[in-house]
Design a protein around this motif. Structure first.
Motif, short mmCIF file in Angstrom:
data_model
loop_
_atom_site.label_atom_id
_atom_site.label_comp_id
_atom_site.label_asym_id
_atom_site.label_seq_id
_atom_site.Cartn_x
_atom_site.Cartn_y
_atom_site.Cartn_z
N GLY A 83 0.84 -1.20 0.00
CA GLY A 83 0.00 0.00 0.00
C GLY A 83 0.86 1.24 0.00
N THR A 217 -15.79 -6.97 1.91
CA THR A 217 -17.02 -7.29 1.17
C THR A 217 -17.67 -8.59 1.63
N ARG A 241 -18.36 -1.07 2.53
CA ARG A 241 -17.50 -2.22 2.24
C ARG A 241 -16.10 -1.74 1.92
N GLY A 243 -12.87 -2.68 0.09
CA GLY A 243 -12.10 -3.54 -0.79
C GLY A 243 -10.66 -3.19 -0.53
N PRO A 244 -9.85 -3.19 -1.56
CA PRO A 244 -8.47 -2.72 -1.40
C PRO A 244 -8.43 -1.19 -1.45
N THR A 245 -9.61 -0.55 -1.32
CA THR A 245 -9.67 0.90 -1.47
C THR A 245 -8.93 1.61 -0.36
N GLY A 246 -8.66 0.94 0.74
CA GLY A 246 -7.93 1.59 1.81
C GLY A 246 -6.42 1.49 1.63
N ALA A 247 -5.99 0.84 0.55
CA ALA A 247 -4.55 0.66 0.35
C ALA A 247 -3.89 1.98 0.03
#
Lengths: 247, 199
Positions: A83, A217, A241, A243-247
């Protein structure tokens, strides 16, 4: 679905790191000073932008971990392998260093202290962050709205805000769920969230609680399906939800 | 250029692809939705277009399947910053569905099973820009990704590609949808980074 308006333009502001706290081996709470911060509601998030010397920049979204407190803004960031933003925020940023931040964002997944319906919070892993902001907002406002939190993590060492959630907070019941390893003396074997967990740790559907579900998710899909099966109204279940959006 | 964060170099640089500003590449297919996933059976599914004069056009699943399908391969861009390139879909073009619809409307309000709505100009649904998609990557579209069918309008941020699509209302006046009422941009062009109101 209900509607909520968040008017106005969101400008980038300079945020300087004031202090940090380790939550787990890989997650850290970052407290920023953001002059002119307009305030926010529990459950909202912000965009963070990092810029390198050559002009390259990267943005990610992070949930706010605490209610509005003047110019102070708290995020809890999980360091994700590879990340590029999370690793810099948790390891590379020193007190006084600037990042850019804009928000608050999201007018749907929010809890307002004036609301009096019972609240059920269901968190999976780092999904606790916006829900913790709601628990803290409740305490800050002196609200007596009854809260229940069902918090699923892999092992006891993966709990965020562990000491704070262990301290008695009248009107806030916390049920931890461990999926891989339990603390000594725990009667529930490790395993994923079940109907029984949400039946005993949540509110009866007749109480018509406002349900907030946040996590990866698969966890959110499963928890929301269980709530529907227990008779909760789909319109009372708000989800977020990761996803990898917090990376 | 923004304020420099000391010691930040970035690892996401990929010179070979151009992404909209503020986006990063992902190989996953993340999910963003506001509530539980509606489970809609195909036998019950229907899709309705309602014109500004109240005229209704209706398709059930079998009728949708009987229409000629297309297999667009498109890049998708989510407002939460991820972009996914070269996604493969199958569905019916809105040009096909709207071919016999008599309308002078300028706007469309998409509505969905579960109550979600989103708005866009009607012209953004036409000319090969939008589909009612029911297969993704060679398989039936999973319910968490909007199955049995979702709108696919990839030139706008992906929240406009409404999951569990149920119908379109054609309107003379623009009417903001769910996220558009909650602080997100009315149009949502990723290349102009129209994420939020005022962008």
């Amino acid at each position: 679905m209900a509607r909520a308006a968040v008017p106005g333009r969101l400008t980038w502001r300079v945020a300087r790191l004031a202090e940090t706290r380790a939550e787990t081996a890989t997650a850290r709470t970052l407290v920023f000073d953001v002059p002119g911060w307009p305030g926010h509601l529990a459950g909202q998030h912000v965009d963070v932008r990092l810029t390198a010397e050559d002009g390259y920049s990267a943005q990610r979204s992070y949930s706010l971990a605490a209610p509005a407190d003047g110019d102070r803004v708290e995020l809890t960031v999980q360091d994700i392998a590879d990340g590029e933003v999370s690793s810099y925020l948790t390891e590379g940023l020193s007190p006084g260093d600037p990042v850019e931040l804009r928000g608050p964002i999201g007018g749907w997944f929010v809890w307002r202290p004036a609301e009096t319906n019972p609240v059920l919070l269901v968190a999976g892993g780092s999904g606790i962050v916006p829900l913790m902001a709601m628990i803290r907002a409740r305490r800050q406002a002196g609200s007596s709205t009854p809260f229940r939190l069902v918090y699923s993590v892999r092992t006891p060492a993966d709990r965020y805000y562990a000491a704070e959630l262990r301290r008695p907070d009248p009107g806030v019941d916390v049920t931890p769920i461990y999926t891989r390893a339990t603390p000594e003396g725990s009667s529930r074997p490790p395993g994923r969230l079940t109907v029984a967990d949400l039946n005993s740790g949540g509110w009866p559907a007749e109480f018509a609680p406002d349900c907030f579900v946040c996590g990866p998710t698969g966890f959110v899909e499963s928890a929301a399906d269980i709530l529907l099966a227990l008779g909760h109204d789909a319109r009372k279940i708000k989800t977020e939800r990761f996803g990898p959006t917090g990376a | 250029m923004g304020i420099v964060s000391p010691g930040f170099h970035g690892r996401g640089r990929r010179a070979e692809v151009e992404l909209p500003p503020g986006q990063y590449l992902t190989e996953d297919f993340p999910v963003l939705s506001a509530g539980p996933t509606p489970r809609v059976r195909r036998e019950e599914w229907e899709f309705t277009v309602t014109t500004e004069t109240g005229e209704e056009h209706r398709w059930d699943w079998r009728e949708l399947m009987a229409l000629p399908s297309e297999t667009p391969t498109v890049d998708i861009h989510c407002v939460t910053k991820w972009s996914k390139l070269g996604t493969r879909w199958e569905g019916v073009s809105l040009d096909t569905l709207l071919a016999d619809v008599d309308t002078a409307a300028d706007y469309a309000l998409i509505h969905c099973y579960g109550g979600y709505t989103t708005n866009l100009p009607l012209e953004d649904l036409l000319d090969g820009q939008a589909w009612i998609a029911y297969r993704y990557d060679g398989a039936d579209l999973a319910s968490e990704h909007g199955g049995p069918a979702r709108l696919l309008v990839p030139h706008l941020y992906f929240w406009k590609s409404a999951k569990w699509v149920r119908g379109i209302r054609l309107l003379d006046e623009d009417e903001p949808g769910f996220w558009e009422t909650a602080g997100y941009h009315d149009y949502g062009d990723p290349w102009r980074e129209q994420r939020y109101q005022g962008d």
